[in-house]
Design a protein around this motif. Structure first.
Motif, PDB file in Angstrom:
ATOM      1  N   GLU A  69      28.056  17.308  84.329  1.00  0.00           N
ATOM      2  CA  GLU A  69      29.480  16.938  84.451  1.00  0.00           C
ATOM      3  C   GLU A  69      29.919  16.824  85.909  1.00  0.00           C
ATOM      4  N   ILE A  70      29.137  17.340  86.829  1.00  0.00           N
ATOM      5  CA  ILE A  70      29.608  17.348  88.227  1.00  0.00           C
ATOM      6  C   ILE A  70      29.447  15.950  88.831  1.00  0.00           C
ATOM      7  N   GLY A  73      30.678  31.106  93.344  1.00  0.00           N
ATOM      8  CA  GLY A  73      31.429  30.283  94.291  1.00  0.00           C
ATOM      9  C   GLY A  73      32.444  31.087  95.077  1.00  0.00           C
ATOM     10  N   ALA A  81      22.720  27.224  93.160  1.00  0.00           N
ATOM     11  CA  ALA A  81      22.675  28.641  92.758  1.00  0.00           C
ATOM     12  C   ALA A  81      22.354  28.827  91.284  1.00  0.00           C
ATOM     13  N   ASN A  82      22.054  27.749  90.592  1.00  0.00           N
ATOM     14  CA  ASN A  82      22.115  27.806  89.129  1.00  0.00           C
ATOM     15  C   ASN A  82      20.880  28.405  88.468  1.00  0.00           C
ATOM     16  N   ASN A  83      21.125  29.130  87.402  1.00  0.00           N
ATOM     17  CA  ASN A  83      20.063  29.714  86.585  1.00  0.00           C
ATOM     18  C   ASN A  83      20.231  29.260  85.141  1.00  0.00           C
ATOM     19  N   SER A 108      36.556  23.000  87.315  1.00  0.00           N
ATOM     20  CA  SER A 108      36.705  21.912  86.332  1.00  0.00           C
ATOM     21  C   SER A 108      38.163  21.642  86.001  1.00  0.00           C
ATOM     22  N   SER A 158      33.871  27.518  91.290  1.00  0.00           N
ATOM     23  CA  SER A 158      34.480  28.593  92.093  1.00  0.00           C
ATOM     24  C   SER A 158      34.686  29.850  91.252  1.00  0.00           C
ATOM     25  N   GLY A 159      33.679  30.158  90.438  1.00  0.00           N
ATOM     26  CA  GLY A 159      33.715  31.383  89.647  1.00  0.00           C
ATOM     27  C   GLY A 159      33.140  32.531  90.450  1.00  0.00           C
ATOM     28  N   ARG A 160      32.298  33.328  89.803  1.00  0.00           N
ATOM     29  CA  ARG A 160      31.781  34.531  90.477  1.00  0.00           C
ATOM     30  C   ARG A 160      30.956  34.182  91.710  1.00  0.00           C
ATOM     31  N   ARG A 215      23.837  30.518  76.820  1.00  0.00           N
ATOM     32  CA  ARG A 215      25.047  29.965  77.424  1.00  0.00           C
ATOM     33  C   ARG A 215      24.943  28.449  77.604  1.00  0.00           C
ATOM     34  N   PRO A 250      27.856  26.754  85.373  1.00  0.00           N
ATOM     35  CA  PRO A 250      26.898  27.024  84.293  1.00  0.00           C
ATOM     36  C   PRO A 250      25.952  25.834  84.159  1.00  0.00           C
ATOM     37  N   LEU A 251      24.658  26.119  84.035  1.00  0.00           N
ATOM     38  CA  LEU A 251      23.669  25.029  84.080  1.00  0.00           C
ATOM     39  C   LEU A 251      23.943  23.946  83.035  1.00  0.00           C
ATOM     40  N   ILE A 306      20.755  36.742  93.393  1.00  0.00           N
ATOM     41  CA  ILE A 306      21.567  37.893  93.810  1.00  0.00           C
ATOM     42  C   ILE A 306      22.817  37.918  92.922  1.00  0.00           C
ATOM     43  N   ILE A 311      31.410  23.504  94.560  1.00  0.00           N
ATOM     44  CA  ILE A 311      31.621  22.981  93.201  1.00  0.00           C
ATOM     45  C   ILE A 311      31.296  24.118  92.240  1.00  0.00           C
TER      46      ILE A 311
HETATM   47  N1  LIG Z   1      27.271  35.600  88.260  1.00  0.00           N
HETATM   48  C1  LIG Z   1      26.160  35.909  88.916  1.00  0.00           C
HETATM   49  O1  LIG Z   1      25.972  37.083  89.339  1.00  0.00           O
HETATM   50  C2  LIG Z   1      25.133  34.848  89.192  1.00  0.00           C
HETATM   51  C3  LIG Z   1      24.076  35.176  90.054  1.00  0.00           C
HETATM   52  C4  LIG Z   1      23.160  34.179  90.416  1.00  0.00           C
HETATM   53  C5  LIG Z   1      23.268  32.900  89.889  1.00  0.00           C
HETATM   54  N2  LIG Z   1      24.278  32.622  89.003  1.00  0.00           N
HETATM   55  C6  LIG Z   1      24.314  31.258  88.455  1.00  0.00           C
HETATM   56  O2  LIG Z   1      25.293  30.528  89.194  1.00  0.00           O
HETATM   57  C7  LIG Z   1      25.959  29.601  88.331  1.00  0.00           C
HETATM   58  C8  LIG Z   1      27.450  29.931  88.330  1.00  0.00           C
HETATM   59  O3  LIG Z   1      27.588  31.245  87.801  1.00  0.00           O
HETATM   60  P1  LIG Z   1      28.976  32.046  87.884  1.00  0.00           P
HETATM   61  O4  LIG Z   1      28.670  33.416  87.398  1.00  0.00           O
HETATM   62  O5  LIG Z   1      29.606  31.834  89.218  1.00  0.00           O
HETATM   63  O6  LIG Z   1      29.794  31.268  86.765  1.00  0.00           O
HETATM   64  P2  LIG Z   1      31.355  31.408  86.413  1.00  0.00           P
HETATM   65  O7  LIG Z   1      31.913  32.663  87.003  1.00  0.00           O
HETATM   66  O8  LIG Z   1      31.461  31.194  84.950  1.00  0.00           O
HETATM   67  O9  LIG Z   1      32.015  30.181  87.193  1.00  0.00           O
HETATM   68  C9  LIG Z   1      31.641  28.870  86.878  1.00  0.00           C
HETATM   69  C10 LIG Z   1      32.461  27.921  87.694  1.00  0.00           C
HETATM   70  O10 LIG Z   1      31.996  26.604  87.443  1.00  0.00           O
HETATM   71  C11 LIG Z   1      33.129  25.777  87.241  1.00  0.00           C
HETATM   72  N3  LIG Z   1      32.795  24.591  86.475  1.00  0.00           N
HETATM   73  C12 LIG Z   1      32.411  24.489  85.186  1.00  0.00           C
HETATM   74  N4  LIG Z   1      32.210  23.200  84.868  1.00  0.00           N
HETATM   75  C13 LIG Z   1      32.507  22.478  85.963  1.00  0.00           C
HETATM   76  C14 LIG Z   1      32.523  21.106  86.254  1.00  0.00           C
HETATM   77  N5  LIG Z   1      32.176  20.195  85.342  1.00  0.00           N
HETATM   78  N6  LIG Z   1      32.910  20.706  87.500  1.00  0.00           N
HETATM   79  C15 LIG Z   1      33.261  21.617  88.441  1.00  0.00           C
HETATM   80  N7  LIG Z   1      33.255  22.955  88.225  1.00  0.00           N
HETATM   81  C16 LIG Z   1      32.879  23.371  86.999  1.00  0.00           C
HETATM   82  C17 LIG Z   1      34.113  26.671  86.520  1.00  0.00           C
HETATM   83  O11 LIG Z   1      35.404  26.102  86.602  1.00  0.00           O
HETATM   84  P3  LIG Z   1      36.474  26.291  85.419  1.00  0.00           P
HETATM   85  O12 LIG Z   1      36.690  27.764  85.308  1.00  0.00           O
HETATM   86  O13 LIG Z   1      37.653  25.522  85.900  1.00  0.00           O
HETATM   87  O14 LIG Z   1      35.828  25.696  84.200  1.00  0.00           O
HETATM   88  C18 LIG Z   1      33.964  27.946  87.342  1.00  0.00           C
HETATM   89  O15 LIG Z   1      34.713  27.860  88.534  1.00  0.00           O
HETATM   90  C19 LIG Z   1      25.307  29.744  86.957  1.00  0.00           C
HETATM   91  O16 LIG Z   1      24.307  28.776  86.817  1.00  0.00           O
HETATM   92  C20 LIG Z   1      24.729  31.156  87.006  1.00  0.00           C
HETATM   93  O17 LIG Z   1      23.650  31.325  86.108  1.00  0.00           O
HETATM   94  C21 LIG Z   1      25.210  33.549  88.659  1.00  0.00           C
END
Ligand SMILES: NC(=O)c1ccc[n+]([C@@H]2O[C@H](COP(=O)([O-])OP(=O)(O)OC[C@H]3O[C@@H](n4cnc5c(N)ncnc54)[C@H](OP(=O)(O)O)[C@@H]3O)[C@@H](O)[C@H]2O)c1
Length: 215
Positions: A75-76, A13, A89-91, A32, A9-11, A96, A69-70, A130, A7
């Protein structure tokens, strides 16, 4: 073979998906905006990958990853996580996510927010410590010298064991930080946060960590 439901699929996922597929797991991605928008990523990941809506990704997952994003956590489809082993994995980044009072006053950890939303889920903190791209780049075989270790935390020992096995399979050791209440030790801006550490290095850092107020 274990399926990883994803759930978000950004960075994070997509990199967990890439590492999982490389290790022989099936992955079901969701976001989403709907499965159609994940076509290019599914294509890139190959036949072990598919896309679905978040609830179906959760239902199909033997292990489920929540990486959104936390501020979007509520919404999930939390009901779909009932009984599942869920990797969180959330921070918290207030700029944000908006201010979250229970995190600002340290009465909860980020993973406890997810646990509160899905009370019967078996939540395990994982992959929050990480950088996303490193998940698919820094892995190495079990027993490798200087293997990177990732912290995990949770209230369910069997769930932590399953998550540790998955993380081992994709290339990392794990260090058990304790309960979800104790997972602040590896939250944002703590000494081990995003550091590339071995198991021994991470174990040495953890007892020195002090809880500070969120900024
Ligand atoms: N990036 C990092 O290096 C990193 C490292 C450690 C932890 N984190 C944490 O991991 C979490 C995700 O970070 P990220 O960098 O992967 O974020 P991201 O690249 O912005 O991806 C977020 C993903 O969440 C999806 N999403 C948003 N709202 C949703 C919903 N209601 N239902 C289902 N999917 C939803 C988005 O889908 P849509 O695009 O379709 O909206 C997108 O696929 C955050 O809490 C972040 O702080 C990130």
């Amino acid at each position: 073979m274990t399926t990883i439901g994803i759930i978000g699929s950004g960075r994070i996922g997509s990199n967990v998906a890439k590492a999982a597929v490389a290790a022989g797991y099936d992955v079901v991605l969701s976001n989403s905006r709907g499965p159609d928008t994940l076509g290019p990523l599914v294509h890139k990941l190959g036949p072990r990958a598919s896309a679905a809506h978040p609830a179906e990704a959760a239902h199909r997952g033997d292990l489920v990853l929540v990486a959104v994003p936390l501020g979007k956590l509520d919404e999930i489809p939390a009901d779909a996580l009932a009984g599942k082993v869920v990797m969180d994995a959330n921070n918290y980044y207030p700029q944000r996510d908006g201010r979250i009072a229970a995190l600002d006053d340290n009465s909860k950890t980020t993973s406890q927010l997810l646990q509160d939303l899905a009370p019967s889920a078996r939540v395990v903190k994982a992959f929050n410590n990480i950088y996303a791209a490193e998940i698919s780049e820094h892995g190495s075989p079990t027993g490798a010298r200087d293997r990177r270790a990732l912290p995990i935390a949770g209230d369910d020992s069997a769930a932590k064991h399953l998550v540790a096995s998955f993380i081992d399979a994709i290339g990392f050791d794990t260090v058990d930080v304790g309960t979800l209440a104790e997972s602040w030790k590896v939250e944002r801006d703590t000494p081990a946060y995003t550091q590339r550490t071995t198991r021994e290095e991470l174990e040495a850092i953890l007892p020195t960590v002090e809880r500070v107020q969120q900024a």
